[in-house]
Design a protein around this motif. Structure first.
Motif, PDB file in Angstrom:
ATOM      1  N   LYS A 153       2.378   1.753  -3.437  1.00 18.32           N
ATOM      2  CA  LYS A 153       1.402   2.346  -4.360  1.00 18.32           C
ATOM      3  C   LYS A 153       1.235   3.834  -4.097  1.00 18.32           C
ATOM      4  CE  LYS A 153      -1.355  -1.797  -5.199  1.00 18.32           C
ATOM      5  NZ  LYS A 153      -2.661  -2.447  -5.015  1.00 18.32           N
ATOM      6  N   GLN A 154       1.223   4.204  -2.811  1.00 15.63           N
ATOM      7  CA  GLN A 154       1.099   5.615  -2.456  1.00 15.63           C
ATOM      8  C   GLN A 154       2.323   6.388  -2.932  1.00 15.63           C
ATOM      9  OE1 GLN A 154       0.667   6.205   1.751  1.00 15.63           O
ATOM     10  NE2 GLN A 154      -0.231   8.238   1.497  1.00 15.63           N
ATOM     11  N   LYS A 155       3.492   5.779  -2.799  1.00 14.43           N
ATOM     12  CA  LYS A 155       4.725   6.420  -3.266  1.00 14.43           C
ATOM     13  C   LYS A 155       4.676   6.635  -4.772  1.00 14.43           C
ATOM     14  CE  LYS A 155       9.629   5.671  -3.756  1.00 14.43           C
ATOM     15  NZ  LYS A 155      10.722   4.719  -3.674  1.00 14.43           N
ATOM     16  N   ARG A 156       4.220   5.648  -5.506  1.00 12.34           N
ATOM     17  CA  ARG A 156       4.111   5.785  -6.965  1.00 12.34           C
ATOM     18  C   ARG A 156       3.124   6.888  -7.343  1.00 12.34           C
ATOM     19  NH1 ARG A 156       4.047  -0.592  -8.355  1.00 12.34           N
ATOM     20  NH2 ARG A 156       6.292  -0.939  -8.138  1.00 12.34           N
ATOM     21  N   THR A 157       2.039   6.992  -6.597  1.00  8.27           N
ATOM     22  CA  THR A 157       1.072   8.062  -6.846  1.00  8.27           C
ATOM     23  C   THR A 157       1.720   9.425  -6.634  1.00  8.27           C
ATOM     24  OG1 THR A 157      -0.722   6.625  -6.129  1.00  8.27           O
ATOM     25  CG2 THR A 157      -1.171   8.990  -6.187  1.00  8.27           C
ATOM     26  N   TYR A 158       2.457   9.562  -5.523  1.00 10.23           N
ATOM     27  CA  TYR A 158       3.155  10.824  -5.247  1.00 10.23           C
ATOM     28  C   TYR A 158       4.194  11.134  -6.323  1.00 10.23           C
ATOM     29  CZ  TYR A 158       1.208  11.344  -0.535  1.00 10.23           C
ATOM     30  OH  TYR A 158       0.369  11.529   0.530  1.00 10.23           O
ATOM     31  N   GLU A 159       4.899  10.115  -6.788  1.00  6.39           N
ATOM     32  CA  GLU A 159       5.894  10.343  -7.836  1.00  6.39           C
ATOM     33  C   GLU A 159       5.233  10.824  -9.123  1.00  6.39           C
ATOM     34  OE1 GLU A 159       7.896   6.589  -7.949  1.00  6.39           O
ATOM     35  OE2 GLU A 159       9.401   7.215  -6.478  1.00  6.39           O
ATOM     36  N   GLY A 160       4.069  10.267  -9.450  1.00  9.95           N
ATOM     37  CA  GLY A 160       3.333  10.728 -10.630  1.00  9.95           C
ATOM     38  C   GLY A 160       2.894  12.176 -10.486  1.00  9.95           C
ATOM     39  N   GLN A 161       2.427  12.533  -9.282  1.00  8.89           N
ATOM     40  CA  GLN A 161       2.033  13.916  -9.037  1.00  8.89           C
ATOM     41  C   GLN A 161       3.233  14.849  -9.140  1.00  8.89           C
ATOM     42  OE1 GLN A 161       0.182  13.866  -5.204  1.00  8.89           O
ATOM     43  NE2 GLN A 161      -1.741  12.998  -5.964  1.00  8.89           N
TER      44      GLN A 161
ATOM     45  N   ARG B 179       0.835  -1.209   0.000  1.00  9.62           N
ATOM     46  CA  ARG B 179       0.000   0.000   0.000  1.00  9.62           C
ATOM     47  C   ARG B 179       0.867   1.255   0.000  1.00  9.62           C
ATOM     48  NH1 ARG B 179      -3.432  -2.928   3.711  1.00  9.62           N
ATOM     49  NH2 ARG B 179      -2.312  -1.921   5.417  1.00  9.62           N
TER      50      ARG B 179
END
Length: 144
Positions: free
Chosen positions: A71-79, A68
């Motif tokens: 996944k949150q880290k990947r979301t932040y990287e995309g942002q 989890r």
């Protein structure tokens, strides 16, 4: 009482320049970078804990938490990547605006216009390899 009668709140004034917007986006990117660093630290801690644990439901629960967080880290990287691209675009716009406002650029443009007129006038006089170039236009001469 103001809340009861729904008084309007004062809003922040809109950004007056492209640089202000770029700075704001850069600050948001920095906060996201901080969040990513925190998640990295927690992920490394979970990784160490998972290595030390015996296989079983507790280890699976730690793995699920780590997934989890990943996944949150990947979301932040995309942002962060989106903010970086927006900041880059704003910097390009600011540079283009400065280039348009720049007096030197305007003077260069006018000097190029006058030079173009002078060269067009000179084309009628120039001889190339013994051939008189009387009727050729400026564009035909420099196309090759």
């Amino acid at each position: 009482m103001e809340r009861a009668f729904s008084a309007k709140k004062e809003k922040d004034p809109a950004s007056s320049s492209v640089q202000d917007a770029s700075d704001r986006i850069t600050r948001r990117g920095e906060t996201i970078d901080d969040k990513i660093k925190k998640l990295d630290a927690e992920l490394s801690r979970y990784k160490e804990q998972i290595k030390k644990m015996r296989p079983g439901p507790a280890q699976e629960a730690k793995k699920a938490r780590a997934m989890r967080m990943l996944k949150q880290k990947r979301t932040y990287e995309g942002q962060r990547d989106m903010l970086c691209s927006e900041s880059f675009k704003l910097d390009q716009v600011a540079c283009a605006v400065e280039g348009i406002k720049d007096k030197d650029a305007q003077q260069n443009l006018t000097s190029l216009k006058y030079a173009s007129k002078d060269l067009k006038g000179m084309v009628k006089i120039i001889k190339i390899h013994g051939i008189d170039v009387c009727d050729f236009s400026f564009t035909l001469l420099f196309q090759s």
